[in-house]
Design a protein around this motif. Sequence first.
Motif, PDB file in Angstrom:
ATOM      1  N   GLY A  65       0.777  -1.225   0.000  1.00  9.58           N
ATOM      2  CA  GLY A  65       0.000   0.000   0.000  1.00  9.58           C
ATOM      3  C   GLY A  65       0.810   1.278   0.000  1.00  9.58           C
ATOM      4  O   GLY A  65       0.310   2.320  -0.454  1.00  9.58           O
ATOM      5  N   ILE A  66       2.040   1.246   0.479  1.00 10.11           N
ATOM      6  CA  ILE A  66       2.836   2.475   0.565  1.00 10.11           C
ATOM      7  C   ILE A  66       3.073   3.111  -0.799  1.00 10.11           C
ATOM      8  O   ILE A  66       2.858   4.323  -0.964  1.00 10.11           O
ATOM      9  N   PRO A  67       3.508   2.371  -1.835  1.00 10.20           N
ATOM     10  CA  PRO A  67       3.695   3.029  -3.141  1.00 10.20           C
ATOM     11  C   PRO A  67       2.401   3.619  -3.702  1.00 10.20           C
ATOM     12  O   PRO A  67       2.406   4.739  -4.227  1.00 10.20           O
ATOM     13  N   VAL A  68       1.309   2.880  -3.572  1.00  6.32           N
ATOM     14  CA  VAL A  68       0.031   3.390  -4.086  1.00  6.32           C
ATOM     15  C   VAL A  68      -0.423   4.601  -3.282  1.00  6.32           C
ATOM     16  O   VAL A  68      -0.917   5.595  -3.839  1.00  6.32           O
ATOM     17  N   LEU A 324       2.206   2.238 -12.620  1.00  2.97           N
ATOM     18  CA  LEU A 324       2.778   1.653 -11.402  1.00  2.97           C
ATOM     19  C   LEU A 324       2.467   0.164 -11.305  1.00  2.97           C
ATOM     20  O   LEU A 324       3.346  -0.638 -10.947  1.00  2.97           O
ATOM     21  N   ILE A 325       1.241  -0.221 -11.627  1.00  6.64           N
ATOM     22  CA  ILE A 325       0.864  -1.642 -11.554  1.00  6.64           C
ATOM     23  C   ILE A 325       1.617  -2.458 -12.593  1.00  6.64           C
ATOM     24  O   ILE A 325       2.116  -3.561 -12.299  1.00  6.64           O
ATOM     25  N   VAL A 326       1.721  -1.922 -13.820  1.00  6.91           N
ATOM     26  CA  VAL A 326       2.451  -2.645 -14.873  1.00  6.91           C
ATOM     27  C   VAL A 326       3.916  -2.811 -14.491  1.00  6.91           C
ATOM     28  O   VAL A 326       4.508  -3.890 -14.683  1.00  6.91           O
ATOM     29  N   TYR A 327       4.521  -1.759 -13.947  1.00  6.11           N
ATOM     30  CA  TYR A 327       5.922  -1.876 -13.529  1.00  6.11           C
ATOM     31  C   TYR A 327       6.077  -2.924 -12.423  1.00  6.11           C
ATOM     32  O   TYR A 327       7.041  -3.694 -12.425  1.00  6.11           O
ATOM     33  N   ASN A 328       5.140  -2.946 -11.472  1.00  4.88           N
ATOM     34  CA  ASN A 328       5.213  -3.940 -10.399  1.00  4.88           C
ATOM     35  C   ASN A 328       5.120  -5.356 -10.958  1.00  4.88           C
ATOM     36  O   ASN A 328       5.849  -6.263 -10.517  1.00  4.88           O
TER      37      ASN A 328
END
Length: 407
Positions: A65-68, A324-328
């Motif tokens: 949750g921190i990055p989001v 961000l999700i794609v990079y993760n």
Amino acid sequence: MLARFDRYMARLIAVPLFATLMIAAMLLLLEKMLKLFDFVVNEGGPASVVWRMLGNLIPQYLGLGIPVGLLLGILLAFRGLALSSELDAMRAVGISYMRMLRVPYMYALLLGLLTLIIVGFIQPISRYAYEGLEFELRSGALGATIDVGEFVQVARNTTLRVEESRSQGRDLRGIFVSGRSGDGKTVSVTAARGTFLATDDPDVILLRLTDGTLVHDAPGYRQPRVLSFRMHDLPIDLPQIELFRIRGAQADDNELTLPELYRVGYLGQGAATEESRNAVRANLHRRLVQVFAVLVIPLLAVALAVPPKRSTSAVGVFAALTILIVYNEISEAAERAGAAGKADIILSQWGSFIAFSLLCAWFFHVLANVPGGQPIAVIERGAGIAAKWVVSLWRLLRRRFGKAQAA
């Protein structure tokens, strides 16, 4: 000391940041809580263990949750400034976008340090504790609940039935106990009340019965012996419970801290094979990249927070979350490929991180240094072109499908 402008920016970012963290953690915990309650009930364990297991899951969810939260906190704060024209006023009085990054990077540094502590040290310990509670629950080490009105095998060759349970199981009413030894002897007991007591021997528990009758029978007895008692202590041998494994065993590198990962992966400590050392190295670099990625997020958030003039489009919010999700997902795929030996660990993991960082830096450069530059406008144009291609392809397929049906 922070200037008034910095304190204002800090307040704007703090509200959506912490709100996102709390909402995300609550949703994830609620979803997991239902599954844990089902699991605990099916295993016959105490309900209190659910809260201990959920507590050990909090570091896992904070790491996600921190990055989001940081992304949405900065993005929504700057988007609000842009829509209210406050951002234009700040630019007009000489506050550059680089100056505006001071407070976002203060948050990023603090959350980056917190991420390092969580993913590097707290998550491995909490994961091991969670697995330990699950093991103890399956093995019965946490204690099993006694279902009222049912015959329950509390130990080997010992069956118990309770008609009523009070005071959270400390006061039992209407008790029936039946036990059989290896030489054929049997003991059957009925009692009005009873309670469990601990003994000095951890393998034996004492069932203290009150106002009951004991029937003792053996192959050599002509008839069973009957005894009425006011109080009787009945020892019950507990089954042997296997000890839980040590942390990091069974090649579970997720239970190792960062220093332990380095010692196993690069110094060769432990009897690890080359395949397991590859998995450890991949896990180490994946965790380090998680920490450094937090420091790049402010660039992405600020760049995609500002919509084009005379527009309230929210494309930037969805675009930032998607990136961000794609990079993760790419980072996780690089970890799996590196662990399997299909890709170079450093090149795949840090290469994807560098590409993500350059993309975020380019977005911010377009916004801050290019006159009239709008990264969201580029994304909107790209989305519009893609939408036109999709619509054209759909119309073409529909025409061909219609002709084929007519023929």
